[in-house]
Design a protein around this motif. Structure first.
Motif, PDB file in Angstrom:
ATOM      1  N   VAL A  80       3.810   2.598 -26.860  1.00  0.00           N
ATOM      2  CA  VAL A  80       4.854   1.868 -27.582  1.00  0.00           C
ATOM      3  C   VAL A  80       4.367   0.450 -27.882  1.00  0.00           C
ATOM      4  O   VAL A  80       3.882  -0.231 -26.977  1.00  0.00           O
ATOM      5  CB  VAL A  80       6.163   1.792 -26.748  1.00  0.00           C
ATOM      6  CG1 VAL A  80       7.252   1.057 -27.528  1.00  0.00           C
ATOM      7  CG2 VAL A  80       6.636   3.184 -26.354  1.00  0.00           C
ATOM      8  N   ALA A  81       4.480   0.027 -29.117  1.00  0.00           N
ATOM      9  CA  ALA A  81       4.154  -1.359 -29.468  1.00  0.00           C
ATOM     10  C   ALA A  81       5.437  -2.095 -29.815  1.00  0.00           C
ATOM     11  O   ALA A  81       6.344  -1.524 -30.430  1.00  0.00           O
ATOM     12  CB  ALA A  81       3.181  -1.408 -30.642  1.00  0.00           C
ATOM     13  N   ILE A  82       5.493  -3.345 -29.388  1.00  0.00           N
ATOM     14  CA  ILE A  82       6.622  -4.217 -29.725  1.00  0.00           C
ATOM     15  C   ILE A  82       6.042  -5.385 -30.506  1.00  0.00           C
ATOM     16  O   ILE A  82       5.156  -6.078 -30.020  1.00  0.00           O
ATOM     17  CB  ILE A  82       7.300  -4.780 -28.454  1.00  0.00           C
ATOM     18  CG1 ILE A  82       7.570  -3.671 -27.437  1.00  0.00           C
ATOM     19  CG2 ILE A  82       8.574  -5.543 -28.813  1.00  0.00           C
ATOM     20  CD1 ILE A  82       7.840  -4.207 -26.039  1.00  0.00           C
ATOM     21  N   LEU A 114      -7.010  -5.807 -33.089  1.00  0.00           N
ATOM     22  CA  LEU A 114      -5.943  -4.800 -33.214  1.00  0.00           C
ATOM     23  C   LEU A 114      -5.715  -4.378 -34.660  1.00  0.00           C
ATOM     24  O   LEU A 114      -5.128  -3.331 -34.915  1.00  0.00           O
ATOM     25  CB  LEU A 114      -4.651  -5.327 -32.600  1.00  0.00           C
ATOM     26  CG  LEU A 114      -4.707  -5.428 -31.077  1.00  0.00           C
ATOM     27  CD1 LEU A 114      -3.580  -6.296 -30.562  1.00  0.00           C
ATOM     28  CD2 LEU A 114      -4.666  -4.048 -30.415  1.00  0.00           C
ATOM     29  N   GLU A 115      -6.178  -5.194 -35.590  1.00  0.00           N
ATOM     30  CA  GLU A 115      -6.136  -4.770 -36.999  1.00  0.00           C
ATOM     31  C   GLU A 115      -7.194  -3.717 -37.267  1.00  0.00           C
ATOM     32  O   GLU A 115      -7.243  -3.132 -38.348  1.00  0.00           O
ATOM     33  CB  GLU A 115      -6.393  -5.971 -37.926  1.00  0.00           C
ATOM     34  CG  GLU A 115      -5.222  -6.910 -38.034  1.00  0.00           C
ATOM     35  CD  GLU A 115      -5.544  -8.130 -38.894  1.00  0.00           C
ATOM     36  OE1 GLU A 115      -6.489  -8.079 -39.695  1.00  0.00           O
ATOM     37  OE2 GLU A 115      -4.826  -9.129 -38.751  1.00  0.00           O
ATOM     38  N   GLN A 137       8.427   3.346 -44.830  1.00  0.00           N
ATOM     39  CA  GLN A 137       8.158   4.679 -45.362  1.00  0.00           C
ATOM     40  C   GLN A 137       7.142   5.418 -44.494  1.00  0.00           C
ATOM     41  O   GLN A 137       7.351   6.547 -44.089  1.00  0.00           O
ATOM     42  CB  GLN A 137       7.597   4.524 -46.779  1.00  0.00           C
ATOM     43  CG  GLN A 137       7.316   5.829 -47.476  1.00  0.00           C
ATOM     44  CD  GLN A 137       7.955   5.836 -48.854  1.00  0.00           C
ATOM     45  OE1 GLN A 137       7.909   4.812 -49.556  1.00  0.00           O
ATOM     46  NE2 GLN A 137       8.581   6.922 -49.220  1.00  0.00           N
ATOM     47  N   GLU A 138       6.012   4.702 -44.185  1.00  0.00           N
ATOM     48  CA  GLU A 138       4.959   5.329 -43.382  1.00  0.00           C
ATOM     49  C   GLU A 138       5.408   5.537 -41.938  1.00  0.00           C
ATOM     50  O   GLU A 138       5.029   6.509 -41.301  1.00  0.00           O
ATOM     51  CB  GLU A 138       3.686   4.471 -43.376  1.00  0.00           C
ATOM     52  CG  GLU A 138       2.897   4.568 -44.657  1.00  0.00           C
ATOM     53  CD  GLU A 138       1.758   3.522 -44.712  1.00  0.00           C
ATOM     54  OE1 GLU A 138       1.338   3.047 -43.637  1.00  0.00           O
ATOM     55  OE2 GLU A 138       1.332   3.200 -45.835  1.00  0.00           O
ATOM     56  N   GLY A 139       6.184   4.585 -41.442  1.00  0.00           N
ATOM     57  CA  GLY A 139       6.571   4.634 -40.024  1.00  0.00           C
ATOM     58  C   GLY A 139       7.625   5.682 -39.740  1.00  0.00           C
ATOM     59  O   GLY A 139       7.619   6.292 -38.679  1.00  0.00           O
ATOM     60  N   LEU A 143      -1.556  -0.417 -36.121  1.00  0.00           N
ATOM     61  CA  LEU A 143      -0.893   0.142 -34.943  1.00  0.00           C
ATOM     62  C   LEU A 143       0.013   1.318 -35.311  1.00  0.00           C
ATOM     63  O   LEU A 143       0.155   2.260 -34.539  1.00  0.00           O
ATOM     64  CB  LEU A 143      -0.087  -0.927 -34.205  1.00  0.00           C
ATOM     65  CG  LEU A 143      -0.901  -1.913 -33.372  1.00  0.00           C
ATOM     66  CD1 LEU A 143       0.031  -2.912 -32.678  1.00  0.00           C
ATOM     67  CD2 LEU A 143      -1.754  -1.186 -32.323  1.00  0.00           C
ATOM     68  N   LEU A 144       0.578   1.232 -36.499  1.00  0.00           N
ATOM     69  CA  LEU A 144       1.490   2.291 -36.930  1.00  0.00           C
ATOM     70  C   LEU A 144       0.831   3.669 -36.842  1.00  0.00           C
ATOM     71  O   LEU A 144       1.474   4.655 -36.473  1.00  0.00           O
ATOM     72  CB  LEU A 144       1.926   2.010 -38.369  1.00  0.00           C
ATOM     73  CG  LEU A 144       3.209   2.654 -38.844  1.00  0.00           C
ATOM     74  CD1 LEU A 144       4.365   2.276 -37.948  1.00  0.00           C
ATOM     75  CD2 LEU A 144       3.499   2.217 -40.278  1.00  0.00           C
ATOM     76  N   GLY A 145      -0.452   3.721 -37.155  1.00  0.00           N
ATOM     77  CA  GLY A 145      -1.165   4.995 -37.099  1.00  0.00           C
ATOM     78  C   GLY A 145      -1.532   5.430 -35.689  1.00  0.00           C
ATOM     79  O   GLY A 145      -2.023   6.536 -35.498  1.00  0.00           O
ATOM     80  N   LYS A 146      -1.338   4.560 -34.711  1.00  0.00           N
ATOM     81  CA  LYS A 146      -1.809   4.846 -33.350  1.00  0.00           C
ATOM     82  C   LYS A 146      -0.688   5.008 -32.341  1.00  0.00           C
ATOM     83  O   LYS A 146      -0.872   5.658 -31.315  1.00  0.00           O
ATOM     84  CB  LYS A 146      -2.699   3.703 -32.855  1.00  0.00           C
ATOM     85  CG  LYS A 146      -3.671   3.222 -33.909  1.00  0.00           C
ATOM     86  CD  LYS A 146      -5.071   3.101 -33.387  1.00  0.00           C
ATOM     87  CE  LYS A 146      -6.028   2.720 -34.482  1.00  0.00           C
ATOM     88  NZ  LYS A 146      -7.142   3.658 -34.619  1.00  0.00           N
TER      89      LYS A 146
END
Ligand code: ADP
Ligand code: MG
Length: 391
Positions: A191-193, A377-378, A252-254, A209-212
């Motif tokens: 989980v990322a915040i 992280l990018e 949309q992606e998330g 991060l969305l992809g991970k």
């Protein structure tokens, strides 16, 4: 995971070691107000001294304009380091040149000296090869423990590695281990915040991060742009109209991975003493601004965190500098600290927030890399890391 050589992988005994550290500490009138960065490098320095290396310590400090400026001298840093080590660390008059060379020649095994501010030479930030070569000529090996400077290809972070065997120090190793594992092989759920002021500062991190991650919780000022992109009225909240398109794409992606605030603490002014009210995000009054996430959002985020095995947090949930608007950030800090998980917090203000909440010692890894952590992280290659020898 950690595919770079470290000080443990090379022989340092009797060797001249050029050690790049990040001693860019805050100074007020020549006095160090926070020596965390100096303490953080002690394990690597002690390791080298214990093994009878001759240690040449190099750092930048502040932003001198490529020439000597007494206000940016590393003298107070050399003095504090001497106290912390219980051993004298003399300061060289410069970072290169015959006088410095002579001082290095006189160093005995188990002794250290500190070079003067690298940025007294404009060649440092230009990654000038002849300056890098001069620095390298002082030593037999290069150890980089300055993760916080690794996103810059400077002479002392990237250039020297072309002329000397180059390995990571313990601080660098730790950052790469934790951040690398989170990106490559996180224990799940991950989980990322993400919060903080601006979406534009963090869009690269959000996207990567969305992809991970399994869940991405968004709070802080950046959430407002998402709310506006959903068609909600956010009053006088901080919004970046130039990032509405990015916000739409992320939503949309998330899809279901993404959680946005459902309520907020709004204020009638941007001030510590402003009147405050809790409202649903659909009911932000005209002329008011969101300064914190609301209690219902805190509860939802807490639920999402339950059972997480890896958590990465960057960016406060609100304007935590004002106590009245710090509750959301502090509640999230406590929730993260209570987890049986690998928890990583990065970012200057985020680290300040976990310290303010009194839970810093219950976070697995506090990343002090700042901009370097975010670029890592990018998913970007950090030049100072790429330059280190592979295992
Ligand atoms: P970090 O330093 O941890 O990377 P940032 O610098 O991105 O974090 O963001 C921290 C700043 O964001 C803080 O100064 C905080 O006051 C601000 N902030 C958080 N939420 C809001 C908000 N709702 N409106 C305005 N500023 C906010
Ligand atoms: Mg900040």
């Amino acid at each position: 995971m950690m595919n770079k050589k470290t000080v443990r992988d090379i022989e340092v005994r009797g060797k001249r070691v050029l050690l790049r550290v990040d001693f860019n500490v805050p100074l007020e009138g020549g006095t160090i107000t926070d020596d965390t960065r100096i303490r953080a490098a002690l394990p690597t320095i002690r390791y080298l001294l214990d093994r009878e290396a001759r240690v040449i310590i190099a750092s930048h400090l502040g932003r001198p304009k490529g020439k000597p400026e007494p206000a940016f001298s590393l003298r107070p840093v050399a003095e504090r380091l001497s106290q912390l080590l219980g051993q004298a660390v003399p300061l060289a008059p410069d970072s290169i040149g015959p006088e410095v060379k002579a001082m290095v020649e006189r160093l005995k095994p188990g002794e250290a000296l500190m070079l003067e501010n690298l940025r007294f030479h404009a060649e440092e930030e230009k990654n000038d090869p002849s300056y890098a070569k001069e620095l390298a000529s002082l030593a037999d090996v290069f150890v980089n423990d300055a993760f916080g400077a690794a996103h810059r290809a400077h002479a002392s972070t990237e250039g020297v590695a072309h002329y000397l065997p180059a390995v990571a120090g313990f601080l660098m190793e730790r950052e790469l281990l934790f951040l690398g594992k989170a990106l490559m092989q996180p224990d799940r759920p991950f989980v990322a915040i993400l919060g903080g002021a601006k979406i534009s500062d963090k869009i690269g991190v959000i996207t990567n991060l969305l992809g991970k991650v399994d869940k991405l919780l968004i709070g802080g000022g950046m959430a407002n742009t998402f709310l506006k992109a959903k068609g909600l009225h956010v009053g006088d909240s901080l919004v970046e109209d130039g990032s509405l398109e990015d916000a739409r794409r992320v939503m949309q992606e998330g899809g279901a991975k993404l959680r946005l605030p459902v309520d907020a603490v709004v204020a009638d002014a941007f001030s510590a003493n402003a009147a405050a009210r809790v409202v649903k995000v659909e009911a932000i009054p005209e002329g008011w601004r969101v300064l914190d996430i609301g209690p219902e959002t805190v509860e939802i985020f807490r639920q999402e965190l339950r059972g997480a095995k890896t958590v990465f947090w960057n960016g406060p949930m609100g304007v935590f500098e004002f106590p009245r608007f710090a509750e959301g950030t502090i509640a999230i800090a406590r929730a993260v600290a209570e987890l049986e998980a690998t928890t990583i917090v990065g970012g200057g203000d985020s680290v300040a927030a976990v310290e303010q909440a009194g839970v810093a010692d219950r976070i697995t890894h506090i990343s002090t890399g700042g901009g370097a952590s975010l670029e890592f992280l990018e998913g970007r290659v950090l030049p100072g890391v790429a330059a280190l020898a592979d295992k």
